[in-house]
Design a protein around this motif. Sequence first.
Motif, mmCIF file in Angstrom:
data_model
loop_
_atom_site.group_PDB
_atom_site.id
_atom_site.type_symbol
_atom_site.label_atom_id
_atom_site.label_comp_id
_atom_site.label_asym_id
_atom_site.label_seq_id
_atom_site.Cartn_x
_atom_site.Cartn_y
_atom_site.Cartn_z
ATOM 1 N N SER A 67 35.704 28.739 24.458
ATOM 2 C CA SER A 67 34.720 28.376 23.438
ATOM 3 C C SER A 67 34.163 29.655 22.846
ATOM 4 O O SER A 67 34.457 30.750 23.323
ATOM 5 C CB SER A 67 33.591 27.538 24.050
ATOM 6 N N ASP A 69 30.866 31.862 21.904
ATOM 7 C CA ASP A 69 29.452 31.926 22.274
ATOM 8 C C ASP A 69 28.573 32.364 21.098
ATOM 9 O O ASP A 69 27.403 32.700 21.278
ATOM 10 C CB ASP A 69 29.242 32.802 23.513
ATOM 11 N N PRO A 155 46.883 44.949 34.198
ATOM 12 C CA PRO A 155 46.474 46.036 35.099
ATOM 13 C C PRO A 155 47.660 46.611 35.874
ATOM 14 O O PRO A 155 48.627 45.891 36.148
ATOM 15 C CB PRO A 155 45.500 45.353 36.058
ATOM 16 N N THR A 189 36.208 39.681 35.474
ATOM 17 C CA THR A 189 34.972 38.901 35.396
ATOM 18 C C THR A 189 34.288 39.038 34.040
ATOM 19 O O THR A 189 33.063 39.077 33.957
ATOM 20 C CB THR A 189 34.006 39.349 36.516
ATOM 21 N N GLY A 190 35.078 39.117 32.964
ATOM 22 C CA GLY A 190 34.486 39.182 31.618
ATOM 23 C C GLY A 190 34.186 37.790 31.074
ATOM 24 O O GLY A 190 34.219 36.796 31.818
ATOM 25 N N SER A 191 33.941 37.724 29.765
ATOM 26 C CA SER A 191 33.591 36.439 29.118
ATOM 27 C C SER A 191 34.692 35.411 29.318
ATOM 28 O O SER A 191 34.424 34.221 29.562
ATOM 29 C CB SER A 191 33.418 36.634 27.611
ATOM 30 N N THR A 192 35.948 35.865 29.223
ATOM 31 C CA THR A 192 37.077 34.943 29.345
ATOM 32 C C THR A 192 37.103 34.329 30.731
ATOM 33 O O THR A 192 37.209 33.106 30.895
ATOM 34 C CB THR A 192 38.395 35.717 29.086
ATOM 35 N N ARG A 212 35.682 43.224 40.194
ATOM 36 C CA ARG A 212 35.519 44.671 40.371
ATOM 37 C C ARG A 212 34.085 45.063 40.020
ATOM 38 O O ARG A 212 33.481 45.894 40.680
ATOM 39 C CB ARG A 212 36.516 45.416 39.473
ATOM 40 N N THR A 213 33.568 44.429 38.971
ATOM 41 C CA THR A 213 32.205 44.734 38.534
ATOM 42 C C THR A 213 31.487 43.416 38.223
ATOM 43 O O THR A 213 32.028 42.570 37.511
ATOM 44 C CB THR A 213 32.238 45.585 37.238
ATOM 45 N N LYS A 299 27.420 45.983 29.012
ATOM 46 C CA LYS A 299 28.728 45.408 28.679
ATOM 47 C C LYS A 299 28.465 44.305 27.670
ATOM 48 O O LYS A 299 27.325 43.871 27.502
ATOM 49 C CB LYS A 299 29.353 44.771 29.925
ATOM 50 N N ALA A 347 42.661 38.006 33.954
ATOM 51 C CA ALA A 347 41.601 37.938 32.937
ATOM 52 C C ALA A 347 41.103 39.361 32.725
ATOM 53 O O ALA A 347 39.916 39.655 32.841
ATOM 54 C CB ALA A 347 40.492 37.020 33.414
ATOM 55 N N THR A 348 42.049 40.247 32.459
ATOM 56 C CA THR A 348 41.772 41.681 32.498
ATOM 57 C C THR A 348 41.570 42.304 31.106
ATOM 58 O O THR A 348 41.680 43.515 30.947
ATOM 59 C CB THR A 348 42.914 42.396 33.243
ATOM 60 N N GLY A 349 41.290 41.465 30.121
ATOM 61 C CA GLY A 349 40.911 41.996 28.814
ATOM 62 C C GLY A 349 42.082 42.492 27.976
ATOM 63 O O GLY A 349 43.235 42.126 28.211
ATOM 64 N N TRP A 463 34.690 47.801 27.463
ATOM 65 C CA TRP A 463 35.741 48.011 26.470
ATOM 66 C C TRP A 463 35.181 48.583 25.175
ATOM 67 O O TRP A 463 35.951 48.939 24.282
ATOM 68 C CB TRP A 463 36.566 46.742 26.238
#
Length: 521
Positions: A67, A69, A155, A189-192, A212-213, A299, A347-349, A463
């Motif tokens: 979705s 945001d 990665p 652990t990003g938005s995705t 990781r973060t 971030k 989910a690594t961007g 990023w």
Amino acid sequence: MTTISKEQSQPWAQSGRQPRIAIVGAGMSGIAAVVKLRKAGYMDLTVFEKEGRVGGTWRENRYPGLSCDIPSYFYQFSFEPNPDWTHRFSYGPEIQAYMQRTADKYGVTPLVRFNTPVDELRYEAPVWHLTAGGKTEVFDVVVAATGVLHHPSVPEIPGLEDFAGEKFHTARWQDDLDLSGKKVGIIGTGSTSAQIVGAITEQVEKLSLFQRTAQWMHPLWQKEYGPVWKFLLRHIPGLSKLAYWGVLQSIEQSFVRATLGNKLVLAYVAWACRRNLEKNVADPELRAKLTPDYKAACKRLIFCSSFYPAISRDNADLVTEGIERVEAKGIRTRDGQLHELDVLVLATGFKVSNFILPTRVIGEGGQELGGRWDGTPRAHRAMSIPGFPNFWMLEGPTGPVGNISLIMVSEYQVDYLISSLNKMKRDGLAAMAPKQSAFETYNQAMAEAVRHTIWFTGGCQSWYLDKEGVPNIYPWTPARYRREMRNPDFNEYRLMKDVAEFASEPDAIAESMGAEQAVAA
Ligand code: NAP
């Protein structure tokens, strides 16, 4: 190089013909470019699209829970208000349908050459030779509408290739994959990731999230729109515009101010994120693991209300131990434990330094864009580059991309492009490109201002940072960017009437290539 006739290389603004404009990419900025350029009277447009459908990021991303945001009334084209958004924050498929509908309605789709990635762009003053699908054609102007987040970042984890189950990046979701009863691992652990965790945890046997973060998360105040509101939007003139403007103002006065360093708004964002965590994660140990050690909004802030309840479930495991390697059966962490998995989601961007690369872009004097950027992409006002005349980027490097509507940003940029084409037409110009001096002044001011933003001062990796560790992002308000885009200062540009004469001037070429490159050459 293709041989072209004298007529083909005659500057369009001197011959009275339409400029031949190539647009690379049929995502939201490519669609905006076609619609607005045609409205402004520029009709000779060809769109090159690497895939088989329009939509860009909304076509490529199809993961569960996808979705936006950014509120729906703000995440839409100004020329195509949609009274029928079903939710305050639209889901991916609805946005993709809107993109497709808009492209069809405004006659964009027939101009698109699908499944045709552009391999090379070569400037031979004053035109561009574009090679795609084994064919080279000539264009007067190139618009790179290729987006920022479209090259998946995979990665380099030892053993990744050995994994025996299904493994894919979030932007390559396997549509027919049934996750029920599966052990699913997600790295990142990003938005995705937050949206996926929120969407799938209930259905899978076990969800292991490799963090990781930790990330700060603001609640997403989702809401479904009812028929009365949609009726009013459809029938009350100006209400759609008011809704757009209202959301724009609320975002500019809140999150935008926070990222630019406003202490009061930052304090609110920090408080709201901490409260969100405390309210929704009861287990103190899990809460501690989910608490970041840097400032909120450093971030890209995540807006999500489904993540904390999902990760708190009994079948969810937040793994904070570092990843040692991937094995056939799962992920082994540094404490020696094997986390068995059937499916591994990366989910690594995205690789954010590419923009139009890896397309080879060759400007004046044979300089290559990839070499010029060397992993640190920069542009003048996020749109143009010295030494690359008649080449424009939408959503190029150094643009305002943090927590605002990129559709709005693309539209401002297209307006700026149109002003520039109008200038070329009025003055009979053969080519224009930013002066090296203007580019440097702009980028130096940016590099200075960005040090006051939370992206720099917040103490995190993200990023937004380039390989030098400097945020590659517009550090002032979107309102300022809007003013800049509406009022181009053409003194910042080399305005060339006679390209042949210019090309023989060594000083001018030196300026276009930048001093050091010219010396090296
Ligand atoms: P991202 O924000 O770049 O997050 C990538 C994640 O992968 C991070 O948690 C990162 O950890 C982790 N990671 C990368 N390499 C790793 C490795 N080798 N080992 C372990 N972890 C690794 O990517 P994203 O979540 O796809 O989001 C990208 C952007 O897309 C967002 O910032 C946003 O702008 C946009 N987006 C927007 C929406 C929306 O609703 N508008 C939704 C989704 C995405 P570290 O943090 O430690 O680096």
